[in-house]
Design a protein around this motif. Structure first.
Motif, PDB file in Angstrom:
ATOM      1  N   ARG A  74     -40.791 -11.201 -59.188  1.00 46.26           N
ATOM      2  CA  ARG A  74     -41.877 -10.229 -59.122  1.00 46.26           C
ATOM      3  C   ARG A  74     -41.477  -9.073 -58.252  1.00 46.26           C
ATOM      4  NH1 ARG A  74     -46.640 -13.325 -56.700  1.00 46.26           N
ATOM      5  NH2 ARG A  74     -47.245 -11.175 -56.342  1.00 46.26           N
ATOM      6  N   HIS A 126     -46.930  -4.534 -53.006  1.00 48.04           N
ATOM      7  CA  HIS A 126     -47.705  -3.968 -51.929  1.00 48.04           C
ATOM      8  C   HIS A 126     -47.043  -4.112 -50.578  1.00 48.04           C
ATOM      9  CE1 HIS A 126     -48.832  -8.060 -52.138  1.00 48.04           C
ATOM     10  NE2 HIS A 126     -49.628  -7.998 -51.101  1.00 48.04           N
ATOM     11  N   LYS A 157     -42.102 -19.497 -46.107  1.00 45.66           N
ATOM     12  CA  LYS A 157     -42.159 -19.394 -47.564  1.00 45.66           C
ATOM     13  C   LYS A 157     -41.472 -18.115 -47.999  1.00 45.66           C
ATOM     14  CE  LYS A 157     -45.227 -19.877 -51.547  1.00 45.66           C
ATOM     15  NZ  LYS A 157     -44.304 -19.184 -52.434  1.00 45.66           N
ATOM     16  N   THR A 196     -45.233 -10.572 -48.945  1.00 48.51           N
ATOM     17  CA  THR A 196     -44.985  -9.484 -48.010  1.00 48.51           C
ATOM     18  C   THR A 196     -45.235  -9.879 -46.561  1.00 48.51           C
ATOM     19  OG1 THR A 196     -47.217  -8.760 -48.427  1.00 48.51           O
ATOM     20  CG2 THR A 196     -45.483  -7.657 -49.662  1.00 48.51           C
ATOM     21  N   LYS A 249     -45.629 -16.413 -44.063  1.00 47.95           N
ATOM     22  CA  LYS A 249     -46.371 -17.638 -44.377  1.00 47.95           C
ATOM     23  C   LYS A 249     -45.432 -18.808 -44.155  1.00 47.95           C
ATOM     24  CE  LYS A 249     -46.599 -16.043 -48.488  1.00 47.95           C
ATOM     25  NZ  LYS A 249     -46.273 -14.633 -48.247  1.00 47.95           N
ATOM     26  N   LEU A 277     -50.048 -24.368 -47.281  1.00 43.66           N
ATOM     27  CA  LEU A 277     -49.550 -23.010 -47.061  1.00 43.66           C
ATOM     28  C   LEU A 277     -50.278 -22.454 -45.838  1.00 43.66           C
ATOM     29  CD1 LEU A 277     -47.671 -20.876 -48.390  1.00 43.66           C
ATOM     30  CD2 LEU A 277     -49.688 -19.951 -49.499  1.00 43.66           C
ATOM     31  N   GLU A 317     -52.998  -9.431 -43.234  1.00 45.22           N
ATOM     32  CA  GLU A 317     -53.767 -10.541 -43.780  1.00 45.22           C
ATOM     33  C   GLU A 317     -54.560 -11.206 -42.664  1.00 45.22           C
ATOM     34  OE1 GLU A 317     -51.512 -12.982 -46.476  1.00 45.22           O
ATOM     35  OE2 GLU A 317     -51.823 -11.259 -47.784  1.00 45.22           O
ATOM     36  N   PHE A 374     -51.689 -27.234 -51.036  1.00 38.79           N
ATOM     37  CA  PHE A 374     -50.615 -26.739 -51.897  1.00 38.79           C
ATOM     38  C   PHE A 374     -50.927 -26.969 -53.370  1.00 38.79           C
ATOM     39  CE2 PHE A 374     -46.042 -25.600 -52.135  1.00 38.79           C
ATOM     40  CZ  PHE A 374     -46.081 -24.652 -51.138  1.00 38.79           C
ATOM     41  N   ARG A 420     -47.082 -22.313 -63.420  1.00 31.83           N
ATOM     42  CA  ARG A 420     -48.133 -21.297 -63.508  1.00 31.83           C
ATOM     43  C   ARG A 420     -47.597 -20.054 -64.174  1.00 31.83           C
ATOM     44  NH1 ARG A 420     -48.273 -22.872 -58.307  1.00 31.83           N
ATOM     45  NH2 ARG A 420     -47.716 -20.823 -57.466  1.00 31.83           N
ATOM     46  N   HIS A 428     -53.639  -7.756 -57.222  1.00 31.62           N
ATOM     47  CA  HIS A 428     -52.639  -7.135 -58.100  1.00 31.62           C
ATOM     48  C   HIS A 428     -52.213  -8.030 -59.251  1.00 31.62           C
ATOM     49  CE1 HIS A 428     -49.772  -9.289 -55.424  1.00 31.62           C
ATOM     50  NE2 HIS A 428     -50.650  -8.929 -54.501  1.00 31.62           N
ATOM     51  N   GLU A 484     -53.104 -15.801 -61.496  1.00 30.44           N
ATOM     52  CA  GLU A 484     -52.293 -16.853 -62.107  1.00 30.44           C
ATOM     53  C   GLU A 484     -53.158 -17.855 -62.871  1.00 30.44           C
ATOM     54  OE1 GLU A 484     -49.499 -18.604 -59.289  1.00 30.44           O
ATOM     55  OE2 GLU A 484     -49.206 -16.683 -58.270  1.00 30.44           O
ATOM     56  N   LEU A 509     -56.323 -16.959 -55.986  1.00 33.92           N
ATOM     57  CA  LEU A 509     -55.266 -17.114 -54.975  1.00 33.92           C
ATOM     58  C   LEU A 509     -55.156 -15.856 -54.136  1.00 33.92           C
ATOM     59  CD1 LEU A 509     -52.081 -18.444 -56.829  1.00 33.92           C
ATOM     60  CD2 LEU A 509     -53.737 -19.762 -55.534  1.00 33.92           C
ATOM     61  N   ASP A 510     -54.819 -16.033 -52.882  1.00 34.29           N
ATOM     62  CA  ASP A 510     -54.504 -14.910 -52.003  1.00 34.29           C
ATOM     63  C   ASP A 510     -55.702 -14.014 -51.690  1.00 34.29           C
ATOM     64  OD1 ASP A 510     -53.278 -13.117 -50.398  1.00 34.29           O
ATOM     65  OD2 ASP A 510     -52.113 -12.126 -51.967  1.00 34.29           O
TER      66      ASP A 510
HETATM   67  N1  LIG Z   1     -52.062 -22.905 -52.043  1.00 32.83           N
HETATM   68  C1  LIG Z   1     -50.872 -22.562 -52.519  1.00 32.83           C
HETATM   69  N2  LIG Z   1     -49.936 -23.482 -52.791  1.00 32.83           N
HETATM   70  C2  LIG Z   1     -48.728 -23.152 -53.296  1.00 32.83           C
HETATM   71  N3  LIG Z   1     -48.366 -21.904 -53.567  1.00 32.83           N
HETATM   72  C3  LIG Z   1     -49.246 -20.934 -53.302  1.00 32.83           C
HETATM   73  C4  LIG Z   1     -50.545 -21.211 -52.773  1.00 32.83           C
HETATM   74  N4  LIG Z   1     -51.211 -20.056 -52.639  1.00 32.83           N
HETATM   75  C5  LIG Z   1     -50.377 -19.110 -53.048  1.00 32.83           C
HETATM   76  N5  LIG Z   1     -49.194 -19.623 -53.465  1.00 32.83           N
HETATM   77  C6  LIG Z   1     -48.047 -18.909 -54.020  1.00 32.83           C
HETATM   78  O1  LIG Z   1     -47.445 -18.137 -53.017  1.00 32.83           O
HETATM   79  C7  LIG Z   1     -47.435 -16.781 -53.386  1.00 32.83           C
HETATM   80  C8  LIG Z   1     -47.721 -15.937 -52.164  1.00 32.83           C
HETATM   81  O2  LIG Z   1     -48.964 -16.295 -51.607  1.00 32.83           O
HETATM   82  P1  LIG Z   1     -50.026 -15.205 -51.202  1.00 32.83           P
HETATM   83  O3  LIG Z   1     -50.197 -14.273 -52.358  1.00 32.83           O
HETATM   84  O4  LIG Z   1     -51.214 -15.870 -50.667  1.00 32.83           O
HETATM   85  O5  LIG Z   1     -49.251 -14.510 -50.002  1.00 32.83           O
HETATM   86  P2  LIG Z   1     -48.935 -12.985 -49.773  1.00 32.83           P
HETATM   87  O6  LIG Z   1     -48.117 -12.849 -48.548  1.00 32.83           O
HETATM   88  O7  LIG Z   1     -50.180 -12.228 -49.826  1.00 32.83           O
HETATM   89  O8  LIG Z   1     -48.015 -12.704 -51.004  1.00 32.83           O
HETATM   90  P3  LIG Z   1     -47.936 -11.380 -51.842  1.00 32.83           P
HETATM   91  O9  LIG Z   1     -47.372 -10.385 -50.900  1.00 32.83           O
HETATM   92  O10 LIG Z   1     -46.994 -11.739 -52.958  1.00 32.83           O
HETATM   93  O11 LIG Z   1     -49.331 -11.085 -52.259  1.00 32.83           O
HETATM   94  C9  LIG Z   1     -48.503 -16.641 -54.469  1.00 32.83           C
HETATM   95  O12 LIG Z   1     -48.216 -15.651 -55.398  1.00 32.83           O
HETATM   96  C10 LIG Z   1     -48.537 -18.003 -55.094  1.00 32.83           C
HETATM   97  O13 LIG Z   1     -47.698 -18.067 -56.227  1.00 32.83           O
END
Ligand SMILES: Nc1ncnc2c1ncn2[C@@H]1O[C@H](COP(=O)(O)OP(=O)(O)OP(=O)(O)O)[C@@H](O)[C@H]1O
Ligand SMILES: [Mn+2]
Length: 510
Positions: free
Chosen positions: A39, A43, A200, A204, A207, A219, A242, A326, A335, A395, A398, A412-413
C-alpha cells in the motif's frame, strides 16, 4: 488528403483519451490495494506540488447551504461551537451533562419506520427497509470456522478466547450481540502477562504487536496526550496524531450502535521496562532513552513520527495504551483492502473527486461492488460512525475475502477520531448527503438514542468498565448527542427531497 488524416488522427486521439480517462475513473474506484500486496502510505505526508485546485470550493459551498437550511428549521441550535481553548480545564472527569429532552422527535421519520415495520411501505428511495437489507435478511451467515472447517479445533478446550472469537467471526458481523467472548477477550488483553512486544511494520505511526501466552495477540497504540488535548487547529487530518483512547471509545460506540464491525479494544497501563524493553529485541531497543524530565521514552522506527521529537514517554516508566484484539492471521482469513470512494486527497491543497462532482454518488452506486447488496449501505453506516467520532482518516477499508462482496466492512483504525469536541465536521457525512440512502435499522438506532436515553449516556456507561476509564473527555460525549441530531436532520432533508424533487438539492457540492 493529409489534412483529413490529421483531423482523423486528432479525433482518434481525443476519443482514446476520453475512453482512457473514463477507465481511469472506474479503475480508481475499484482499485484494490490488497491484491498488489503493498500500500502507498497515503497519509502523514504532505505532498509538495502546485496543481492548484481550480474547481470551486465545493465543500464550503455545501456547508454553507446545508447550514443555512438547517438553521432555518432548527431555530437557535448551533452546529459549530468555539472551543474555549486548546486544552480547556475540567479534564476527563468534568461533570457529565444531561441534555435537555429533544424538542423535535422526528415524528415524520418515525412514521416511515413504523410503516416499514408493518410492511405497509414497499420501497423507499432513502430509507432501505429491512426486507431489502442483506444485513437484516442474512440468508446465510457462516463463520470463519464454518468456512475453514475448523469447528472441532474451536471446540477444543485448549483454544484461547481470542482464537474462539476469531473462528466465530461471521459473514455479516464480527460477533453476535450477546457474545460473551467479547468480555473474555477484553479481560485477557487487560490482565494476561505480556511475553513479547514487537513493532508492527507499515502504517505511519508507532504500533506494537503484543504477545500473550497461548498465541494471543493484540495491537498496541500508545498514549501520547491527555484526554483533553485536541487536534491542533493548524493541523490537517493527515498530520494529526493518533489517540489510543479514540480506539477504545470507537469500539464501544460501534458496539452500542449495533454495527459490531470493530474488534474489541481495551486500555491498560504497562511497565515500559518489564513489559516492553525486556521483552523486545532488535533495532527498537536502540530508540529507548531517558528524557530531560527523567521519563523513560522510545520512538521506534516508522515512516513519519518515529524520532526523538515524537517519542513516546512513560510516567516515569508507566505507559498507557490501547490493546485491540488481533484479527485472524491472513493464513486463516485473508482480508481485502479497498480504497474508500470518499477518501480525502491527503494533500494540503488538492481536493478529492467527491468534493468537486455533484453527482459523484451516481458514479459510485453504479460501480461494483456498490451497485448491489450491502456495500453501499455499509459505507453509509461508516460515514455516520465516522461523523459521530469526527474521524476524517478513512482512506481504506477492509473486508474478509472468504465472504466475498456480500460481507460487512470492518471498522479498523479509529486512531484519529475524537480530535475536535467543539467542531462537527460535516464533510464526513458527504457519502450520506450525496447518496441519500440509509438503513432502516441505522435510522431506528439513531432515533432511539435521540428520543430515549442519549447516546452519550450509553457510551459513558459502557466505557466505565475499562481499566483506564474515564476514556473520553466530557465535551466529546456531549458532541455525540449533538451530532445525532445533525444526522437526523440530514436524513430528513433527503426524505423531503425524495418526496418533493423540485425543492432543491440536499448536497449541491458543485
Ligand atoms: N486489530 C488488528 N489486528 C491485526 N491487524 C490489524 C488490526 N487493526 C489494524 N490492523 C492492520 O494494521 C494496519 C495498520 O493499523 P492502523 O490502520 O490501525 O494503524 P495506522 O498507524 O493508522 O496505519 P495507517 O497509517 O496505515 O493508517 C491496518 O491497515 C490493518 O491491516
Ligand atoms: Mn491510520
Amino acid at each position: 488528403m493529409l489534412n483529413m488524416k490529421l483531423k482523423e488522427r486528432l479525433a482518434l486521439a481525443v476519443s482514446a483519451f476520453l475512453v482512457l480517462f473514463t477507465l481511469m475513473l472506474i479503475v480508481d474506484l475499484q482499485m484494490d490495494y490488497g491484491i498488489a500486496g503493498h500500500r502507498t502510505p497515503l497519509h502523514g505526508r504532505v505532498k509538495i506540488g502546485d496543481d492548484e485546485d481550480k474547481g470551486r470550493s465545493a465543500y464550503i459551498e455545501f456547508r454553507k447551504r446545508f447550514l443555512q437550511k438547517s438553521n432555518g428549521s432548527n431555530g437557535s441550535r448551533e452546529y459549530e461551537l468555539s472551543a474555549p481553548s486548546e486544552t480547556s480545564g475540567g479534564g476527563a472527569d468534568a461533570e457529565p451533562r444531561t441534555p435537555a429532552p429533544p424538542a423535535d422527535k422526528y415524528e415524520d421519520l418515525q412514521e416511515i419506520l413504523r410503516d416499514q415495520a408493518h410492511g405497509r411501505a414497499e420501497d423507499h428511495a432513502v430509507i432501505i427497509p429491512p426486507h431489502r437489507d442483506l444485513n437484516v435478511l442474512r440468508p446465510e451467515n457462516p463463520t470463519i470456522g464454518d468456512m475453514e472447517d475448523l469447528e472441532p479445533r474451536y471446540l477444543s478446550v485448549n483454544a484461547s478466547n481470542l482464537e474462539k472469537f476469531q473462528l466465530k467471526i461471521a459473514q455479516h458481523e464480527l460477533y453476535e450481540e450477546s457474545e460473551t467472548l467479547v468480555d473474555a477477550v477484553i479481560k485477557d488483553m487487560a490482565t494476561l502477562p505480556i511475553i513479547h512486544a514487537e513493532q508492527k511494520e507499515g502504517g505511519t505511526q508507532l504500533k506494537l504487536i503484543i504477545d500473550y501466552p497461548n498465541g494471543i495477540q493484540a495491537l498496541f497504540k500508545p498514549m501520547r496526550f491527555a484526554r483533553d488535548v485536541q487536534t491542533l487547529p493548524n493541523h490537517f487530518y493527515f498530520s494529526d496524531y493518533e489517540r489510543h483512547n479514540a480506539e477504545i471509545a470507537a469500539f464501544h460506540l460501534d458496539r452500542i450502535l449495533g454495527f459490531r464491525r470493530a474488534m474489541p479494544v481495551v486500555g491498560r497501563v504497562l511497565n515500559m521496562t518489564t513489559e516492553i524493553y525486556d521483552v523486545t529485541e532488535g533495532d527498537i531497543l536502540k530508540t529507548f532513552f531517558v528524557s530531560p524530565a527523567n521519563n523513560f521514552c522510545f520512538h521506534g522506527k516508522c515512516s513519519y513520527y518515529c524520532d526523538t521529537g515524537h517519542a513516546i514517554c512513560g510516567n516515569p516508566d508507566m505507559l498507557e495504551g490501547s490493546f485491540a484484539a488481533f484479527l485472524p492471521s491472513s493464513d486463516l482469513a485473508e482480508r481485502k483492502v479497498w480504497r474508500h470512494p470518499w477518501r480525502r486527497s491527503y494533500h494540503k491543497r488538492r481536493k478529492a473527486q467527491w468534493e468537486l462532482q455533484s453527482d459523484y454518488c451516481d458514479t459510485v452506486r453504479t460501480t461494483p461492488p456498490y451497485d448491489s447488496g450491502r456495500r453501499l449501505l455499509d459505507l453509509m453506516d461508516m460515514s455516520i460512525f465516522d461523523f459521530l467520532t469526527g474521524n476524517m482518516d478513512r482512506h481504506h477499508y477492509e473486508t474478509f475475502k472468504m465472504f466475498g462482496n456480500e460481507s460487512f466492512t470492518l471498522h479498523l483504525d479509529q486512531g484519529r477520531a475524537f480530535g475536535k469536541a467543539f467542531h462537527d465536521e460535516l464533510s464526513i457525512l458527504a457519502p450520506l448527503l450525496q447518496c441519500c440512502i440509509v438503513r432502516h435499522t441505522t435510522l431506528q438506532t439513531l432515533l432511539k438514542f435521540h428520543n430515549g436515553i442519549p447516546l452519550s449516556k450509553h457510551l459513558r456507561e459502557s466505557m466505565r468498565v475499562d481499566p483506564v476509564s474515564p476514556i473520553l473527555w466530557e465535551p466529546h460525549l456531549v458532541a455525540l448527542d449533538r451530532r445525532v441530531v445533525i444526522i437526523l436532520d440530514a436524513i430528513r432533508k433527503c426524505v423531503d427531497k425524495a418526496d418533493n424533487p423540485m425543492q432543491g438539492e440536499v448536497n449541491d457540492f458543485v
